[in-house]
Design a protein around this motif. Structure first.
Motif, mmCIF file in Angstrom:
data_model
loop_
_atom_site.group_PDB
_atom_site.id
_atom_site.type_symbol
_atom_site.label_atom_id
_atom_site.label_comp_id
_atom_site.label_asym_id
_atom_site.label_seq_id
_atom_site.Cartn_x
_atom_site.Cartn_y
_atom_site.Cartn_z
ATOM 1 N N ASP A 258 0.821 -1.209 0.000
ATOM 2 C CA ASP A 258 0.000 0.000 0.000
ATOM 3 C C ASP A 258 0.855 1.259 0.000
ATOM 4 O OD1 ASP A 258 -2.362 -1.420 0.007
ATOM 5 O OD2 ASP A 258 -2.780 -1.147 2.143
ATOM 6 N N SER A 259 2.075 1.150 0.527
ATOM 7 C CA SER A 259 2.964 2.310 0.611
ATOM 8 C C SER A 259 3.668 2.622 -0.710
ATOM 9 C CB SER A 259 4.020 2.069 1.698
ATOM 10 O OG SER A 259 4.750 0.872 1.425
ATOM 11 N N HIS A 260 3.467 1.792 -1.729
ATOM 12 C CA HIS A 260 4.123 2.007 -3.031
ATOM 13 C C HIS A 260 3.646 3.327 -3.640
ATOM 14 C CE1 HIS A 260 5.412 1.343 -7.177
ATOM 15 N NE2 HIS A 260 6.106 0.284 -6.788
ATOM 16 N N THR A 265 -5.041 3.620 -4.547
ATOM 17 C CA THR A 265 -6.122 3.361 -3.589
ATOM 18 C C THR A 265 -6.790 4.649 -3.136
ATOM 19 O OG1 THR A 265 -5.097 1.315 -2.808
ATOM 20 C CG2 THR A 265 -6.656 2.386 -1.329
ATOM 21 N N ALA A 266 -5.996 5.657 -2.851
ATOM 22 C CA ALA A 266 -6.549 6.927 -2.366
ATOM 23 C C ALA A 266 -7.051 7.817 -3.503
ATOM 24 C CB ALA A 266 -5.503 7.676 -1.539
ATOM 25 N N ALA A 267 -6.975 7.314 -4.728
ATOM 26 C CA ALA A 267 -7.505 8.050 -5.881
ATOM 27 C C ALA A 267 -8.389 7.125 -6.709
ATOM 28 C CB ALA A 267 -6.368 8.615 -6.725
ATOM 29 N N ARG A 268 -9.132 6.285 -6.033
ATOM 30 C CA ARG A 268 -9.880 5.207 -6.683
ATOM 31 C C ARG A 268 -10.857 5.721 -7.740
ATOM 32 N NH1 ARG A 268 -14.450 1.841 -6.373
ATOM 33 N NH2 ARG A 268 -13.976 -0.388 -6.363
ATOM 34 N N SER A 269 -11.647 6.725 -7.382
ATOM 35 C CA SER A 269 -12.663 7.223 -8.321
ATOM 36 C C SER A 269 -12.034 7.769 -9.588
ATOM 37 C CB SER A 269 -13.527 8.289 -7.638
ATOM 38 O OG SER A 269 -14.264 7.727 -6.577
ATOM 39 N N LEU A 270 -10.937 8.509 -9.436
ATOM 40 C CA LEU A 270 -10.236 9.038 -10.605
ATOM 41 C C LEU A 270 -9.650 7.899 -11.428
ATOM 42 C CD1 LEU A 270 -8.930 11.393 -12.223
ATOM 43 C CD2 LEU A 270 -6.982 11.214 -10.661
ATOM 44 N N ALA A 271 -9.040 6.931 -10.757
ATOM 45 C CA ALA A 271 -8.360 5.849 -11.474
ATOM 46 C C ALA A 271 -9.323 5.037 -12.329
ATOM 47 C CB ALA A 271 -7.643 4.943 -10.464
ATOM 48 N N THR A 355 -1.092 10.366 -8.678
ATOM 49 C CA THR A 355 -0.302 10.588 -7.466
ATOM 50 C C THR A 355 -0.717 11.876 -6.757
ATOM 51 O OG1 THR A 355 1.467 11.564 -8.827
ATOM 52 C CG2 THR A 355 1.674 9.244 -8.241
ATOM 53 N N LYS A 356 -1.057 12.920 -7.519
ATOM 54 C CA LYS A 356 -1.494 14.171 -6.892
ATOM 55 C C LYS A 356 -2.824 13.975 -6.176
ATOM 56 C CE LYS A 356 -2.484 19.070 -7.743
ATOM 57 N NZ LYS A 356 -3.697 19.049 -6.896
ATOM 58 N N LYS A 357 -3.774 13.311 -6.853
ATOM 59 C CA LYS A 357 -5.073 13.085 -6.225
ATOM 60 C C LYS A 357 -4.938 12.216 -4.977
ATOM 61 C CE LYS A 357 -9.632 13.251 -6.179
ATOM 62 N NZ LYS A 357 -10.347 14.517 -5.906
ATOM 63 N N ALA A 358 -4.121 11.183 -5.081
ATOM 64 C CA ALA A 358 -3.919 10.305 -3.929
ATOM 65 C C ALA A 358 -3.281 11.067 -2.781
ATOM 66 C CB ALA A 358 -3.047 9.111 -4.329
ATOM 67 N N LYS A 359 -2.272 11.866 -3.094
ATOM 68 C CA LYS A 359 -1.595 12.629 -2.039
ATOM 69 C C LYS A 359 -2.553 13.601 -1.377
ATOM 70 C CE LYS A 359 2.369 15.662 -1.192
ATOM 71 N NZ LYS A 359 3.535 16.373 -1.807
ATOM 72 N N ASP A 360 -3.351 14.297 -2.175
ATOM 73 C CA ASP A 360 -4.308 15.265 -1.618
ATOM 74 C C ASP A 360 -5.308 14.573 -0.698
ATOM 75 O OD1 ASP A 360 -3.050 17.230 -3.054
ATOM 76 O OD2 ASP A 360 -4.596 17.385 -4.613
ATOM 77 N N ASN A 417 1.182 -4.038 3.651
ATOM 78 C CA ASN A 417 2.383 -4.000 2.828
ATOM 79 C C ASN A 417 2.884 -5.386 2.458
ATOM 80 O OD1 ASN A 417 2.681 -1.190 2.505
ATOM 81 N ND2 ASN A 417 3.619 -1.002 4.530
ATOM 82 N N GLU A 418 2.196 -6.423 2.909
ATOM 83 C CA GLU A 418 2.549 -7.796 2.568
ATOM 84 C C GLU A 418 1.296 -8.521 2.089
ATOM 85 O OE1 GLU A 418 4.708 -9.735 5.740
ATOM 86 O OE2 GLU A 418 5.921 -7.940 6.129
ATOM 87 N N PRO A 419 1.453 -9.448 1.138
ATOM 88 C CA PRO A 419 0.269 -10.119 0.575
ATOM 89 C C PRO A 419 -0.398 -11.046 1.580
ATOM 90 C CG PRO A 419 2.282 -11.131 -0.243
ATOM 91 C CD PRO A 419 2.702 -9.915 0.521
ATOM 92 N N ARG A 420 -1.705 -11.227 1.383
ATOM 93 C CA ARG A 420 -2.509 -12.148 2.196
ATOM 94 C C ARG A 420 -2.464 -11.795 3.681
ATOM 95 N NH1 ARG A 420 0.089 -14.369 -1.718
ATOM 96 N NH2 ARG A 420 1.900 -14.852 -0.419
ATOM 97 N N THR A 421 -2.436 -10.492 3.968
ATOM 98 C CA THR A 421 -2.476 -10.057 5.362
ATOM 99 C C THR A 421 -3.752 -9.284 5.684
ATOM 100 O OG1 THR A 421 -1.168 -8.082 4.817
ATOM 101 C CG2 THR A 421 0.032 -10.012 5.661
ATOM 102 N N ARG A 422 -4.744 -9.378 4.802
ATOM 103 C CA ARG A 422 -6.051 -8.789 5.100
ATOM 104 C C ARG A 422 -7.136 -9.807 4.767
ATOM 105 N NH1 ARG A 422 -9.170 -4.079 5.665
ATOM 106 N NH2 ARG A 422 -11.227 -4.321 4.726
#
Length: 571
Positions: A258-260, A265-271, A355-360, A417-422
């Motif tokens: 998620d930290s990549h 994720t934080a710009a889902r609607s735009l993406a 990246t801008k939308k996600a950061k905002d 940040n690691e797979p299969r941890t949710r």
């Protein structure tokens, strides 16, 4: 001296062990108690639950976490019916599971025998395969067949019925060994057949790579099927070498951290609203992805759909459909791209926009998270929990998330940040999965701490399994967001509080400030009651360090939440 004999229970246990099974979840009773004990003696650890539904959810999650079928054992009749919850949940989520149930004596079928039910008919709608052993000699063959079916093609639930009389039949030890050996040999042969005639992958791989290369606004969508397929290295390589932003579904989180910096994720609607090509890996275009249709998606978007199931490709009719294992397909796409490489620079307009939308959006969310709101809203304790989980480092804890507001808000705040941890409610939005998931995670990944973040309603479905956690001394910390009910207690308007039963509690209300932590204490575990940031931080620090069963009863403002169902994405 009489030759040594083996009964059906012992043969079933030995066959399961020979087929590679290592854990089984269930509730014992007539006629399967001996089967559980015999399986354990053969090397299959049996985890005894208080309710078959929770055991079934454990078996389903175990299949996702390990890639091997989770085993669910139930008694006949009502036990089988309770087991349908886990069986259907596994099939809906495409996770491998084998449900084994005892059933009534075949000679008494149709006469109203004890717990009589046509269990094959009951399970068929939810199972890839439903079979019955009519004699003891059938057991090894059907065990291997059902376990293989659970993982073949699109994974899912399978069912094996073993009648009471078959469990009590006997045969010589030498014959038992021969039957298991023959079943194993047949399974090995079936696992290595001549390659079937199918559409060559090359054409689809070339088309996919070319489409991504020519796209102006490409997106990689990562589903839980990619996590199941262990495709994380291949997908991370694809993202890193091409610079394409990625969007995980809830249980696809962590395949790429998620930290990549390319996380959308934080710009889902735009993406999803503006991408022109979407490579969807291990995810179905169902309600979770708005069916791949406008207005959430652009009407001109071209989908590249990677799925193990050809029927799924045919149903969705993508621009490019590739039937195959997610890991293998992405490796081939990477190889194809390597021959004619491309990479979106961080200054590319699409990457910049994401990246801008996600950061905002992250900045806005972090401003909300930074506030210590009392009484607790959802954001304040979730921030404290997030920070405590991240402080654990690697191997990261497995997070079990269940509830309405608790799960929805937690999806945005908690970091994988690691797979299969949710683990969460999944494709069906199933409530009641929480503590079963916890047990599965603890035995499947014993080196990891398990942290369950539960709404009080979700917790209530399986709360009695805290005794199971204590009995097996599993490293599970359960955090209950206690806001007095479903969505937050009594939310009725004046027009709803009328009639002869107007003085009854609201349908969404629970006992205020219930002492959930005392349930854990009653069985010898550790309980905490927390109402402030310092109390929560202290409880998390102590319980995470102890790695013992604990319940943290976190009191939440009843007016902090909202009615929640389908996932609401505001970014």
């Amino acid at each position: 001296m009489a030759a040594e004999t083996v009964d059906g229970s012992a043969l079933a246990g030995r066959a399961l062990a020979a087929a590679g099974a290592r854990h089984m979840f269930g509730v014992v009773g007539i006629p399967v108690t001996s089967l559980a004990s015999r399986a354990a003696a053969a090397g299959v650890r049996f985890l005894a639950f208080r309710n078959e539904q929770s055991a079934g959810y454990a078996a389903a999650a175990y299949g996702f976490l390990t890639g091997s079928p989770g085993l669910l054992l139930t008694v006949s009749g009502p036990g089988c019916v309770h087991g349908l919850a886990g069986l259907s949940h596994a099939t809906a989520n495409a996770w491998p599971l084998l449900m084994v149930s005892g059933s009534c004596d075949q000679a008494d079928a149709g006469r109203g025998d004890f717990q009589e039910l046509d269990q094959i008919a009951a399970t068929k709608p939810f199972a890839k395969l439903a079979v019955k052993a009519t004699t003891i000699a059938d057991i090894p063959r059907l065990v291997f067949q059902a376990l293989a079916a659970a993982v073949s093609g699109r994974p899912g639930g399978c069912y094996l019925d073993i009648p009471s009389d078959v469990l009590h039949q006997t045969l010589p030890e030498s014959e038992a060994a021969d039957l298991i050996a023959a079943a194993a040999a047949a399974d090995s042969a079936a696992s290595n057949p001549s390659p079937p005639k199918q559409k060559p992958l090359d054409e689809g791989i070339e088309k996919a790579a070319d489409l991504l290369r020519r796209a102006e606004r490409p997106l990689v969508v990562i589903g839980k099927g990619a996590a199941y397929a262990r495709a994380e290295e291949a997908i991370r390589k694809l993202v890193d070498t091409t610079g394409i932003p990625f969007l995980p579904t809830p249980m696809g989180k962590g395949v790429v951290p998620d930290s990549h910096p390319l996380s959308a994720t934080a710009a889902r609607s735009l993406a999803i609203g503006q991408c022109d090509v979407a490579l969807v890996v291990g995810a179905r275009l169902n309600w979770l992805l708005h069916f791949g249709e406008p207005p959430k998606w652009s009407k001109d978007v071209k989908f590249i759909l990677v799925d193990v199931c050809e029927e799924e490709i045919e149903l969705r009719k993508p621009h490019v459909g590739i039937v195959g294992d997610a890991k293998r397909v992405i490796e081939l796409i990477n190889r194809e791209i390597k021959d004619d490489p491309f990479c979106l620079a961080r200054s590319h307009p699409w990457v910049e926009a994401i990246t801008k939308k996600a950061k905002d959006n992250v900045v806005r969310m972090e401003a909300q998270l930074a506030k210590d709101v009392l009484p607790f809203n959802f954001m304040t304790p979730l921030r404290i929990i997030r920070d405590a989980i991240l402080a654990v480092g690697s191997p990261a804890p497995i997070v079990v998330s269940e509830g309405a507001n608790t799960m929805d808000v937690g999806r945005a705040v908690l970091v994988q940040n690691e797979p299969r941890t949710r683990l969460d409610a999944g494709t069906w939005g199933t409530m009641g999965v929480g503590l079963g998931y916890c047990v599965a995670a603890a035995v499947a990944e014993p080196e990891r701490l398990v942290v369950a973040v539960e709404g009080d309603s979700g917790f209530g479905f399986s709360a009695m399994e805290v005794e199971t956690l204590v009995r097996y001394q599993l490293p599970v910390v359960v955090i209950v967001f206690n806001n007095n009910g479903v969505y937050g207690g009594d939310r009725r308007g004046p027009d709803e509080i009328t009639g002869p039963f107007k003085d009854d509690p609201a349908p969404t209300s629970f006992v205020p400030a219930a002492g959930y932590h005392k349930m854990m204490e009653a069985f010898g575990g550790k309980g905490y009651l927390v109402e402030t940031p310092d109390e929560l931080k202290s409880a998390l620090l102590e319980s995470f360090h102890a790695r013992k069963p604990a319940v943290i009863n976190c009191i939440i403002d009843p007016y902090a939440g909202a009615e929640s169902g389908r996932m609401q994405h505001k970014n």
